[in-house]
Design a protein around this motif. Structure first.
Motif, PDB file in Angstrom:
ATOM      1  N   ALA A  38       0.821  -1.208   0.000  1.00  0.00           N
ATOM      2  CA  ALA A  38       0.000   0.000   0.000  1.00  0.00           C
ATOM      3  C   ALA A  38       0.856   1.260   0.000  1.00  0.00           C
ATOM      4  O   ALA A  38       0.586   2.220  -0.728  1.00  0.00           O
ATOM      5  N   LEU A  39       1.902   1.271   0.810  1.00  0.00           N
ATOM      6  CA  LEU A  39       2.787   2.432   0.866  1.00  0.00           C
ATOM      7  C   LEU A  39       3.448   2.683  -0.490  1.00  0.00           C
ATOM      8  O   LEU A  39       3.583   3.836  -0.933  1.00  0.00           O
ATOM      9  N   ALA A  40       3.870   1.611  -1.150  1.00  0.00           N
ATOM     10  CA  ALA A  40       4.547   1.762  -2.443  1.00  0.00           C
ATOM     11  C   ALA A  40       3.589   2.238  -3.526  1.00  0.00           C
ATOM     12  O   ALA A  40       3.915   3.137  -4.311  1.00  0.00           O
ATOM     13  N   SER A  41       2.396   1.647  -3.591  1.00  0.00           N
ATOM     14  CA  SER A  41       1.453   2.034  -4.647  1.00  0.00           C
ATOM     15  C   SER A  41       0.846   3.401  -4.396  1.00  0.00           C
ATOM     16  O   SER A  41       0.460   4.100  -5.351  1.00  0.00           O
ATOM     17  N   ASN A  99     -11.659   2.794  -2.597  1.00  0.00           N
ATOM     18  CA  ASN A  99     -11.677   1.332  -2.481  1.00  0.00           C
ATOM     19  C   ASN A  99     -10.490   0.600  -3.097  1.00  0.00           C
ATOM     20  O   ASN A  99     -10.541  -0.632  -3.228  1.00  0.00           O
ATOM     21  N   ALA A 100      -9.411   1.270  -3.465  1.00  0.00           N
ATOM     22  CA  ALA A 100      -8.201   0.535  -3.855  1.00  0.00           C
ATOM     23  C   ALA A 100      -7.557  -0.043  -2.600  1.00  0.00           C
ATOM     24  O   ALA A 100      -7.368   0.663  -1.613  1.00  0.00           O
ATOM     25  N   ILE A 101      -7.233  -1.341  -2.624  1.00  0.00           N
ATOM     26  CA  ILE A 101      -6.670  -2.011  -1.461  1.00  0.00           C
ATOM     27  C   ILE A 101      -5.582  -2.975  -1.906  1.00  0.00           C
ATOM     28  O   ILE A 101      -5.495  -3.354  -3.074  1.00  0.00           O
ATOM     29  N   THR A 102      -4.734  -3.386  -0.968  1.00  0.00           N
ATOM     30  CA  THR A 102      -3.765  -4.454  -1.193  1.00  0.00           C
ATOM     31  C   THR A 102      -4.194  -5.652  -0.347  1.00  0.00           C
ATOM     32  O   THR A 102      -4.620  -5.478   0.801  1.00  0.00           O
ATOM     33  N   VAL A 104      -5.419   1.648   0.175  1.00  0.00           N
ATOM     34  CA  VAL A 104      -4.575   2.559  -0.598  1.00  0.00           C
ATOM     35  C   VAL A 104      -5.303   3.889  -0.781  1.00  0.00           C
ATOM     36  O   VAL A 104      -4.753   4.951  -0.552  1.00  0.00           O
ATOM     37  N   THR A 105      -6.571   3.806  -1.223  1.00  0.00           N
ATOM     38  CA  THR A 105      -7.439   4.977  -1.269  1.00  0.00           C
ATOM     39  C   THR A 105      -8.617   4.727  -0.338  1.00  0.00           C
ATOM     40  O   THR A 105      -9.078   3.591  -0.185  1.00  0.00           O
ATOM     41  N   THR A 106      -9.117   5.753   0.279  1.00  0.00           N
ATOM     42  CA  THR A 106     -10.176   5.609   1.281  1.00  0.00           C
ATOM     43  C   THR A 106     -11.473   5.122   0.640  1.00  0.00           C
ATOM     44  O   THR A 106     -11.902   5.621  -0.404  1.00  0.00           O
ATOM     45  N   GLY A 107     -12.079   4.103   1.274  1.00  0.00           N
ATOM     46  CA  GLY A 107     -13.350   3.581   0.804  1.00  0.00           C
ATOM     47  C   GLY A 107     -14.214   3.150   1.971  1.00  0.00           C
ATOM     48  O   GLY A 107     -13.933   3.479   3.125  1.00  0.00           O
ATOM     49  N   ALA A 108     -15.258   2.399   1.661  1.00  0.00           N
ATOM     50  CA  ALA A 108     -16.189   1.957   2.694  1.00  0.00           C
ATOM     51  C   ALA A 108     -15.545   0.970   3.652  1.00  0.00           C
ATOM     52  O   ALA A 108     -15.948   0.872   4.815  1.00  0.00           O
ATOM     53  N   LEU A 109     -14.536   0.233   3.184  1.00  0.00           N
ATOM     54  CA  LEU A 109     -13.916  -0.799   4.012  1.00  0.00           C
ATOM     55  C   LEU A 109     -12.755  -0.265   4.837  1.00  0.00           C
ATOM     56  O   LEU A 109     -12.658  -0.530   6.034  1.00  0.00           O
ATOM     57  N   LEU A 110     -11.860   0.505   4.206  1.00  0.00           N
ATOM     58  CA  LEU A 110     -10.628   0.941   4.864  1.00  0.00           C
ATOM     59  C   LEU A 110     -10.288   2.378   4.466  1.00  0.00           C
ATOM     60  O   LEU A 110     -10.624   2.835   3.367  1.00  0.00           O
ATOM     61  N   ARG A 111      -9.589   3.063   5.364  1.00  0.00           N
ATOM     62  CA  ARG A 111      -9.047   4.375   5.013  1.00  0.00           C
ATOM     63  C   ARG A 111      -7.783   4.191   4.165  1.00  0.00           C
ATOM     64  O   ARG A 111      -7.052   3.215   4.328  1.00  0.00           O
ATOM     65  N   GLY A 112      -7.525   5.126   3.298  1.00  0.00           N
ATOM     66  CA  GLY A 112      -6.358   5.050   2.442  1.00  0.00           C
ATOM     67  C   GLY A 112      -5.106   5.527   3.143  1.00  0.00           C
ATOM     68  O   GLY A 112      -5.129   5.989   4.289  1.00  0.00           O
ATOM     69  N   VAL A 113      -3.976   5.413   2.431  1.00  0.00           N
ATOM     70  CA  VAL A 113      -2.691   5.859   2.962  1.00  0.00           C
ATOM     71  C   VAL A 113      -2.712   7.382   3.095  1.00  0.00           C
ATOM     72  O   VAL A 113      -3.040   8.099   2.156  1.00  0.00           O
ATOM     73  N   HIS A 114      -2.360   7.861   4.293  1.00  0.00           N
ATOM     74  CA  HIS A 114      -2.246   9.295   4.559  1.00  0.00           C
ATOM     75  C   HIS A 114      -0.765   9.635   4.521  1.00  0.00           C
ATOM     76  O   HIS A 114      -0.017   9.268   5.421  1.00  0.00           O
ATOM     77  N   GLN A 115      -0.349  10.320   3.463  1.00  0.00           N
ATOM     78  CA  GLN A 115       1.076  10.526   3.210  1.00  0.00           C
ATOM     79  C   GLN A 115       1.564  11.891   3.689  1.00  0.00           C
ATOM     80  O   GLN A 115       0.878  12.899   3.555  1.00  0.00           O
ATOM     81  N   HIS A 116       2.771  11.889   4.230  1.00  0.00           N
ATOM     82  CA  HIS A 116       3.482  13.092   4.629  1.00  0.00           C
ATOM     83  C   HIS A 116       4.911  12.962   4.097  1.00  0.00           C
ATOM     84  O   HIS A 116       5.329  11.872   3.685  1.00  0.00           O
ATOM     85  N   PRO A 117       5.702  14.026   4.102  1.00  0.00           N
ATOM     86  CA  PRO A 117       7.051  13.926   3.545  1.00  0.00           C
ATOM     87  C   PRO A 117       7.913  12.834   4.175  1.00  0.00           C
ATOM     88  O   PRO A 117       8.646  12.135   3.472  1.00  0.00           O
TER      89      PRO A 117
END
Length: 333
Positions: A30-33, A111-114, A286-299
């Motif tokens: 998830a972090l990589a994608s 809803n993108a997930i790994t 990876v992206t926030t959806g009904a099942l899971l929150r997506g990756v929240h990226q910072h520097p």
């Protein structure tokens, strides 16, 4: 699964630790994608997820064989069907989708997930990359409350009765595809609401099993490999699922028969046909959806949200992880 007189099998003795190791695998993908979210380059996103997931598997204490993966050896450089992964341990079959919803990631849609699932050797259906017809409902319902061979009207009526609801209270989830137009029309005519997904039917199938999702039933055809991953998750929450492989020609049917010798490729599949024995499942958003929150990226850090489940205990855990790239080996470009 039976235990020996001297104690549990190696899998049962270690699966609690393996469940947490799986989270690290889906987190890495998830972090990589996530670096490619919204960039319109789905192949780059998928390639990053595959490479990160494959590298993460090198630290997992299993003798693993990929049975649901990125294709045959000549089609995929890694995580191909038959590839050996892990650093040694119990013999396990592995089902993976390093990035379910490549288009969703590329377009920054929900809803993108790994996804990764594990079972003891021989306990996953070896599914070719074809379509599977699927029907999924959640736990706590009478066995056989829905049936793949029943009409959608009958299934909705029986499900509503079992839930002490009306059909008008039910939400049916399916992929938005031309092949599902009759299903959608009939479900709406019966009174149900329909939630359409552009991609990602693993997340849709799992949603039908979670009380927080507001989805009551998942129906329709999608990828057979994704069907096996969905079955693994449904096993962990004691839901119900049926499936049937769909063939376009005799070559596909012969391929399915070769992968599962002695078993009719046209048979209706139950959960135990698709994912038997003790099963572990992990997914990271990876992206926030009904099942899971997506990756929240910072520097220099990121936050991931994952779901990890064990069929042995029936436990589902949501795991929020904070990753510090100043101390981790991997850092974003």
């Amino acid at each position: 699964m039976p235990e020996s007189s001297v104690g549990p099998t190696p899998f049962l003795a270690s699966d609690r630790n393996l469940a947490l190791e799986l989270v690290r695998v889906t987190e890495a993908a998830a972090l990589a994608s996530a670096r490619w979210t919204g960039r319109g380059r789905k192949n780059d996103a998928d390639g990053a997820a595959v490479e990160a997931m494959r590298t993460a598997f090198d630290t997992v204490a299993i003798d693993g064989t990929v049975v649901i993966g990125e294709g045959e050896m000549d089609e995929a450089p890694m995580l191909y069907i038959g590839e050996k992964v892990g650093c040694g341990g119990p013999a396990m079959d592995i089902a993976v989708d390093p990035l379910e919803g490549t288009n969703l990631c590329a377009k920054d849609m929900p809803n993108a997930i790994t996804v990764v699932a594990l079972a003891e050797r021989g306990n996953f259906l070896h599914a070719p990359d074809i379509y599977m017809d699927k029907i999924v409902v959640g736990p706590g319902l009478p066995e056989g409350v829905v049936d793949l061979d029943a009409s959608i009207e009958t299934n909705l009526k029986n499900l509503a009765r079992a839930k002490n609801l009306t059909v008008q209270d039910l939400v049916l989830c399916t992929l938005e595809r031309d092949r599902h137009q009759e299903l959608i029309t009939r479900a709406r005519a019966a009174g149900a609401r329909v939630r359409l997904l552009t991609d990602g039917d693993v997340a849709g199938g799992i949603a039908a099993c979670l009380s927080t999702s507001e989805v009551d039933i998942y129906v329709g055809s999608g990828g057979a490999p994704e069907g096996v991953l969905t079955a693994a998750a449904v096993r962990c929450v004691d839901g119900q699922m049926q499936g049937r492989l769909l063939f376009e020609d005799d070559t596909q049917r012969e391929r399915a028969l070769a992968m599962n010798p002695g078993k009719s490729p046209d048979r209706k599949l139950g959960l135990q046909d698709m994912a038997a024995g003790p099963v572990l499942f992990s997914a990271t958003g990876v992206t926030t959806g009904a099942l899971l929150r997506g990756v929240h990226q910072h520097p220099y850090h990121a936050v991931t949200h994952s779901l990890v489940m064990r069929s042995k205990s029936g436990t589902s855990r949501f795991v929020e992880a904070h990753h510090n790239f100043r101390t981790k080996n991997w850092a974003p470009e």
